[in-house]
Every structure is written in structure tokens, then in C-alpha cells.
Motif scaffolding. Sequence first.
Motif, short mmCIF file in Angstrom:
data_model
loop_
_atom_site.label_atom_id
_atom_site.label_comp_id
_atom_site.label_asym_id
_atom_site.label_seq_id
_atom_site.Cartn_x
_atom_site.Cartn_y
_atom_site.Cartn_z
N LEU A 151 0.84 -1.20 0.00
CA LEU A 151 0.00 0.00 0.00
C LEU A 151 0.87 1.25 0.00
O LEU A 151 0.63 2.22 -0.71
N TYR A 152 1.92 1.17 0.81
CA TYR A 152 2.85 2.30 0.91
C TYR A 152 3.46 2.63 -0.45
O TYR A 152 3.46 3.78 -0.89
N ILE A 153 3.98 1.60 -1.13
CA ILE A 153 4.63 1.82 -2.43
C ILE A 153 3.61 2.37 -3.44
O ILE A 153 3.89 3.31 -4.18
N ARG A 154 2.42 1.81 -3.43
CA ARG A 154 1.40 2.26 -4.39
C ARG A 154 1.02 3.71 -4.15
O ARG A 154 0.92 4.51 -5.09
N GLU A 155 0.84 4.05 -2.89
CA GLU A 155 0.43 5.43 -2.60
C GLU A 155 1.59 6.40 -2.81
O GLU A 155 1.39 7.52 -3.29
N LYS A 156 2.78 5.95 -2.49
CA LYS A 156 3.94 6.82 -2.66
C LYS A 156 4.06 7.25 -4.12
O LYS A 156 4.37 8.40 -4.41
N TYR A 157 3.81 6.32 -5.04
CA TYR A 157 3.97 6.62 -6.46
C TYR A 157 2.63 6.90 -7.15
O TYR A 157 2.54 6.92 -8.36
N TYR A 159 0.07 5.29 -7.86
CA TYR A 159 -0.41 4.30 -8.83
C TYR A 159 0.07 4.61 -10.26
O TYR A 159 -0.63 4.34 -11.22
N VAL A 160 1.26 5.19 -10.35
CA VAL A 160 1.83 5.47 -11.67
C VAL A 160 3.07 4.60 -11.85
O VAL A 160 3.95 4.57 -10.99
N CYS A 161 3.12 3.87 -12.98
CA CYS A 161 4.28 3.03 -13.28
C CYS A 161 5.50 3.93 -13.42
O CYS A 161 5.48 4.91 -14.17
N CYS A 164 7.01 3.60 -17.29
CA CYS A 164 6.34 4.06 -18.51
C CYS A 164 5.33 5.17 -18.25
O CYS A 164 4.86 5.80 -19.19
N GLY A 165 4.96 5.41 -16.99
CA GLY A 165 4.03 6.51 -16.70
C GLY A 165 2.57 6.16 -16.84
O GLY A 165 1.70 7.00 -16.65
N ARG A 166 2.28 4.89 -17.18
CA ARG A 166 0.87 4.49 -17.23
C ARG A 166 0.43 4.01 -15.86
O ARG A 166 1.23 3.94 -14.94
N TYR A 167 -0.86 3.65 -15.73
CA TYR A 167 -1.36 3.17 -14.45
C TYR A 167 -0.59 1.92 -14.03
O TYR A 167 -0.32 1.05 -14.85
N GLY A 168 -0.23 1.85 -12.78
CA GLY A 168 0.49 0.67 -12.31
C GLY A 168 0.18 0.34 -10.88
O GLY A 168 -0.03 1.24 -10.07
N ASP A 169 0.13 -0.95 -10.54
CA ASP A 169 -0.04 -1.32 -9.14
C ASP A 169 0.82 -2.53 -8.77
O ASP A 169 0.60 -3.17 -7.75
N SER A 170 1.82 -2.83 -9.63
CA SER A 170 2.70 -3.96 -9.31
C SER A 170 3.92 -3.46 -8.55
O SER A 170 4.53 -2.47 -8.92
N ILE A 171 4.25 -4.17 -7.48
CA ILE A 171 5.45 -3.82 -6.73
C ILE A 171 6.64 -4.44 -7.45
O ILE A 171 6.66 -5.64 -7.71
N ASP A 172 7.59 -3.60 -7.84
CA ASP A 172 8.72 -4.08 -8.62
C ASP A 172 10.01 -3.97 -7.82
O ASP A 172 10.28 -2.94 -7.21
#
Length: 303
Positions: A151-157, A159-161, A164-172
Motif C-alpha cells: 500500500l505504501y509503495i502504491r500510494e507513494k507513487y 499508482y503510476v508506473c 512508462c508513466g501508465r497506471y500501475g499497481d505492481s510492486i517491482d
Amino acid sequence: MRIRCQYCRLNLAEEHFYLGKKQLTSICDICQTRGLLIGNFANLQSLGLAMARQWVYLGLPDNFNQEQLIALTLTKAERKSCNSLIDSFDVLPGSWQDQSLRFQFYQHVIKWQNQPDTVKLTGNFPIDLENLGCDTTAIFDKNNLDYTTRLYIREKYHYVCQYCGRYGDSIDHKDPVSLSDDNSLDNLTLSCHECNKLKGSMPYQQFVQWNNEILATLNKLRRYQQTIERLTQRQKKLQSQLAVARHLASSEQAANLQPLRRQIKVLQGLLDGENSDYQKLIQIRHDYIISHYVTWQLEQEED
Ligand SMILES: [Zn+2]
Ligand SMILES: [Zn+2]
């Protein structure tokens, strides 16, 4: 049950006023951490709850003149944002068990409350923690990619990859799991499924370098995704209009249904075209990066 603290004026969960052994306090635990004494404050809410439960109330009695008590002078908006910051912390798994972590968090809260102008709270919990100087790695378990870390990573960014700058929700993992077991926050970023899969076990530096060589392609991908999203939304809207119109119409051949059906068909044509161009571009980018990776691997073997 929520109680308003007599000193900081925050409206907090009753846990903040619970001293154990069925005792409730006049000021919250944050204000106690601040060094204030429970016995110097009155709190009618806390007193009322204690009486209702036959618990012990610790503080000045109810006949005390509240006007004489000092209080923190936060604005209503500041109180609200601080309140939601604390609420977010309260619901973190283990946040009530780990007293040292809570104590550290309170120190930052108190520092902010004393000078709320220094940091603007955004309402984005991870970002606010970082801005306040909290040890986010300690707060979000670093050794285990649990729910809060994700959740932290998603909110920090937002939800932007990050590739590439598109929608993203995968932790890499920047350094892929195949190369290291590094689950530290510095090694985690957010990506879309496509980039996550494409990057696979490539080293971070190389992937970013090849990816940045085709920024124009990435811009186009973003635009395609936005256009497709927009067209899809418009089509959904027309489809629900058509559903309503059909419900009201006397027959399936009613005159007002035809224009809607035509518009939906036209949109479908547009969507098909955009989707096909989009997929082609995704393939072009994929091939570009994979071919560089293959070449790079061969070079590594030669060395
Ligand atoms: Zn307080
Ligand atoms: Zn991506």
C-alpha cells in the motif's frame, strides 16, 4: 468511541486515553508524551465515559472551569489533517503493540504540532510520514512485503508506473529477486504489469537505460492508454443510455434507439483501431528492449 483531547483538541480513538486497568485520562497519550500532566486537565467526555463504564477517571473534576485550561492552537484544518494522520497510524497492523515505534511516531507528531507551518500534511499517509521525517522503513516492515508495504509503495507513487508513466499497481524489485533478496524500500518501486513482466530478471540500470532511449514511444503508449480509457468510458455511458431507452421504448425498433446504437458502433470501431495500434506499439517497445537485453547478455558472456 472517540474523545476530544483537552490539550491538543484532536478527536481520537479512546485507546489514546486508556491507561490500562480501566482508567481513562483527561489528555491523550500524545500530550502525555509531550510531558503534560493528566492531573492538570479536565475532560468531561472522558469523565462521562468513565462514569458510564464504572471506570476510573484521571484528571480535574467536572466542576473545574474549562476556560482556564491552556490548549494547543491548531487551526481546524490542521487538526483535521493531524487527526487523519494518527488514525492511519492507529490502523497499521501491530501499531498498538510496538510501543517504541509508536513513541517515535508521537515525537514527530508533537514536533509538527508545535510548528505546523513547517510541513504541509497532504493526506497521503506514506508521503506525510516521510515529510515529517519518520522512519518509514521501520513503520512498514522491510523484510516482508506485507499489505502495508504494498500500500505504501502504491500510494507513494500515486499508482503510476515508474518506468512508462501508465497506471500501475505492481510492486517491482529494482534489483530483480533473481539477483538479490533485497526487500528494502530503496529497492522497491511501482510498475505496471507490462513493465514488470518485460523487465523480468533484467538488471535495473540497463533496463532503465534502454527504456529511456525510447521516451517518445512511452509518451505515445500513455496517450493511447488515455484515449482508450476515454473512449471506453464514453461507450459505457452510451450503453447505459441505450439500456434505459430500451426499457422505456415501445419496441426494439423504436426510432430513438437507432442513433444510440449507431454511436456505440462507431465508438467500437474507434476502440478497435486504437487498441490494435496500441498493441503494435507495445510489441515494438518489447522487441526493442529484449533485443538490447539479448545483446547485452552475449557481451557479458564474452567478458
Ligand atoms: Zn492531546
Ligand atoms: Zn509501465
